[in-house]
Scaffold this active site. Structure first.
Site, PDB file in Angstrom:
ATOM      1  N   ASN A  75      -0.768  10.669   5.759  1.00 20.67           N
ATOM      2  CA  ASN A  75      -2.150  10.314   6.119  1.00 20.67           C
ATOM      3  C   ASN A  75      -3.141  11.282   6.199  1.00 20.67           C
ATOM      4  O   ASN A  75      -4.276  11.074   6.469  1.00 20.67           O
ATOM      5  CB  ASN A  75      -1.632   9.804   7.681  1.00 20.67           C
ATOM      6  CG  ASN A  75      -1.249   8.448   7.591  1.00 20.67           C
ATOM      7  OD1 ASN A  75      -1.904   7.373   7.606  1.00 20.67           O
ATOM      8  ND2 ASN A  75       0.157   8.192   7.951  1.00 20.67           N
TER       9      ASN A  75
ATOM     10  N   LYS B  45       3.994  -6.850   4.379  1.00 21.04           N
ATOM     11  CA  LYS B  45       3.824  -5.246   3.921  1.00 21.04           C
ATOM     12  C   LYS B  45       3.331  -4.783   5.208  1.00 21.04           C
ATOM     13  O   LYS B  45       2.808  -5.338   6.079  1.00 21.04           O
ATOM     14  CB  LYS B  45       2.706  -5.456   2.754  1.00 21.04           C
ATOM     15  CG  LYS B  45       1.171  -5.710   3.222  1.00 21.04           C
ATOM     16  CD  LYS B  45       0.338  -4.862   4.066  1.00 21.04           C
ATOM     17  CE  LYS B  45       0.113  -3.490   3.227  1.00 21.04           C
ATOM     18  NZ  LYS B  45      -0.522  -2.500   4.126  1.00 21.04           N
TER      19      LYS B  45
ATOM     20  N   THR C 230      -1.910  -1.810   9.194  1.00 22.71           N
ATOM     21  CA  THR C 230      -2.085  -2.648   7.889  1.00 22.71           C
ATOM     22  C   THR C 230      -0.953  -3.355   7.570  1.00 22.71           C
ATOM     23  O   THR C 230      -0.482  -3.199   6.639  1.00 22.71           O
ATOM     24  CB  THR C 230      -2.590  -1.982   6.804  1.00 22.71           C
ATOM     25  OG1 THR C 230      -1.714  -0.604   6.642  1.00 22.71           O
ATOM     26  CG2 THR C 230      -3.889  -1.018   7.301  1.00 22.71           C
TER      27      THR C 230
ATOM     28  N   SER D 236      -6.883   9.899  -0.998  1.00 22.94           N
ATOM     29  CA  SER D 236      -7.067  10.828  -2.144  1.00 22.94           C
ATOM     30  C   SER D 236      -6.378  10.289  -3.287  1.00 22.94           C
ATOM     31  O   SER D 236      -5.515   9.489  -3.181  1.00 22.94           O
ATOM     32  CB  SER D 236      -6.521  12.126  -1.992  1.00 22.94           C
ATOM     33  OG  SER D 236      -7.064  12.756  -0.717  1.00 22.94           O
TER      34      SER D 236
ATOM     35  N   THR E 198       0.821  -1.052  -0.051  1.00 30.42           N
ATOM     36  CA  THR E 198      -0.107   0.046   0.054  1.00 30.42           C
ATOM     37  C   THR E 198       0.711   1.318   0.185  1.00 30.42           C
ATOM     38  O   THR E 198       1.422   1.847  -0.861  1.00 30.42           O
ATOM     39  CB  THR E 198      -1.109   0.148   1.157  1.00 30.42           C
ATOM     40  OG1 THR E 198      -0.295  -0.340   2.460  1.00 30.42           O
ATOM     41  CG2 THR E 198      -2.067  -1.004   0.915  1.00 30.42           C
TER      42      THR E 198
ATOM     43  N   GLU F 231       5.795   4.906   7.476  1.00 31.34           N
ATOM     44  CA  GLU F 231       5.390   6.157   6.529  1.00 31.34           C
ATOM     45  C   GLU F 231       6.297   7.246   6.688  1.00 31.34           C
ATOM     46  O   GLU F 231       6.309   7.755   7.988  1.00 31.34           O
ATOM     47  CB  GLU F 231       3.869   6.067   6.658  1.00 31.34           C
ATOM     48  CG  GLU F 231       3.122   4.923   6.134  1.00 31.34           C
ATOM     49  CD  GLU F 231       1.658   5.343   6.329  1.00 31.34           C
ATOM     50  OE1 GLU F 231       0.728   4.488   5.670  1.00 31.34           O
ATOM     51  OE2 GLU F 231       1.197   5.964   7.248  1.00 31.34           O
TER      52      GLU F 231
END
Length: 402
Positions: free
Chosen positions: A397, A178, A189, A402, A152, A275
């Site tokens: 985040n 992942k 996730t 989007s 992702t 991230e």
């Protein structure tokens, strides 16, 4: 690769263990990249899994847990990215079951041998027309495409292949995962998959997985958030031909060591690819009252937003580490704590050593930062991994959908 030592364990180039196939495809859940795939074993394999503790457990996670718990056996796992199939009510359960049934029909195996995994946006129904078309496009090959298809916000695939000798038979363990955000596993996730051609009973495999996850995946954190879809799954098909492993097997310690190497590597890969992250952070705690407290303190430090921001800014503010320790309930010698950053001792007996902040700050610009803490309260240890907190984390985040 030729192993000359019976207990040698080697990391090699990515390859599937004997008897495993895989494939991936672009089903249209995401733009311009594969977003569906599966792993298949030529024979039913022993299976084990650990799952998120989030109360809103996603439909595919629930289904996989139920499927594995039936008899700890699987032959395939089908997975998708781009949509988590979470918080979709009864429809989500129906769609997960349909993914399972479609895959079983295509592979000509029982539905009770197929696990399902999904990751992506929460609360949006699965586009089942795309899922069905995707499954129809999957075949059996030695492709590693699935390692990319499940990503992702990850920046790269996370994989490892390890080889060792069990009963003088070459055994392969291959894992991939992942995870980048919503990572604070307590079995984010986060999805992890390990395949091996070793022979081992499903219940024994479950015990090994549960124990090893506590020392690896459950000791990483990116942002303190636990996802609805977390799971780590293992399949062992026995094609290598060794005698089924038990705790009394001569080579059991070798297999456990290889297995832990796989999970540790994957856990560190997730932590380092958090991230927006620019640095992998490792915290090692010694002098803990017991192992559990050592683990808790290590994870508290690596999970502290103040510590994470300090590391991002290369600010040698050791007080951030002390506050993270102090807010736990662990036993601590208040006047005897030591803290080192990248090998430089900043705190001894709970007061500053006087080392120049500039030296430590310069080292905090490295891609890996190691913090060592001695609680001086016992002889136990603990380790955890995480990353720094950057501006990019907020950017990612703030616009995830989007």
């Amino acid at each position: 690769m030729q192993m000359t030592s019976k207990d040698s364990i080697n990391i090699t180039a990515f390859t599937w263990p004997a008897g495993f196939d895989s494939d991936s495809t672009h089903a249209g859940l995401k733009e311009e990249q594969d977003d569906m795939g599966w792993i298949y074993s030529e024979v039913p394999a022993s299976a084990a899994g650990v799952y998120t503790t989030n109360q809103f457990q996603a439909a595919p996670t629930k289904l996989t847990k139920q499927t594995i718990n039936l008899k700890h056996q699987l032959q395939a796992v089908v997975m998708n990215s781009g949509n988590a199939n979470s918080c979709n009510g009864a429809q989500g359960q129906t769609d997960a079951l349909k993914m399972q049934a479609l895959s079983a029909d295509k592979l000509k195996i029982g539905k009770d041998l197929v696990a399902v995994a999904s990751t992506g946006v929460i609360g949006e129904p699965l586009p089942m027309d795309k899922i069905e078309a995707g499954i129809s496009q999957l075949h059996l090959s030695q492709s590693a495409g699935i390692t990319k298809a499940i990503l992702t916000t990850d920046t790269h695939p996370k994989t490892i292949t390890v080889k060792c000798l069990i009963d003088n038979q070459p055994v392969t363990l291959t894992g991939f995962c992942k995870g980048s955000g919503m990572i604070h596993p307590n079995m984010a996730t986060m999805l992890g998959f390990v395949t091996t051609d070793a022979a081992i009973d499903g219940q024994q495999l479950q015990s090994m997985l549960s124990t090893t996850v506590d020392e690896t995946f459950n000791q990483i954190t990116v942002d303190g958030d636990t996802s609805t879809n977390d799971m780590v799954m293992v399949m062992a098909n026995g094609v290598a031909g060794n005698e089924p492993l038990t705790e009394s097997s001569e080579d059991y310690p070798t297999f456990v060591k290889a297995f832990k190497l796989v999970l540790t590597h994957l856990a560190q890969e997730i932590a380092g690819d958090g991230e927006g992250a620019s640095k992998l952070v490792e915290v090692n705690v010694t002098g803990a009252f017991n192992h559990l407290e050592g683990q808790q303190v290590a994870k508290a430090i690596v999970g502290s937003n103040l510590v994470k921001a300090m590391i991002f800014g290369a600010d040698a503010n050791w007080g951030r580490v002390m506050q993270a320790i102090g807010q736990t309930t662990a036993h601590v010698d208040i006047d005897g704590v030591s803290v080192s950053i990248n090998g430089m001792q900043m705190v001894a007996n709970s007061i500053a050593t006087g080392i120049e902040d500039a030296k430590v700050s310069a080292s905090l610009k490295n891609s890996k930062v190691v913090i060592d803490v001695d609680l001086n309260a016992g002889s136990a240890e603990g380790t955890a991994w995480g990353c720094d907190l950057t501006y990019k984390y907020v950017q990612i985040n703030a616009s995830y959908r989007s």
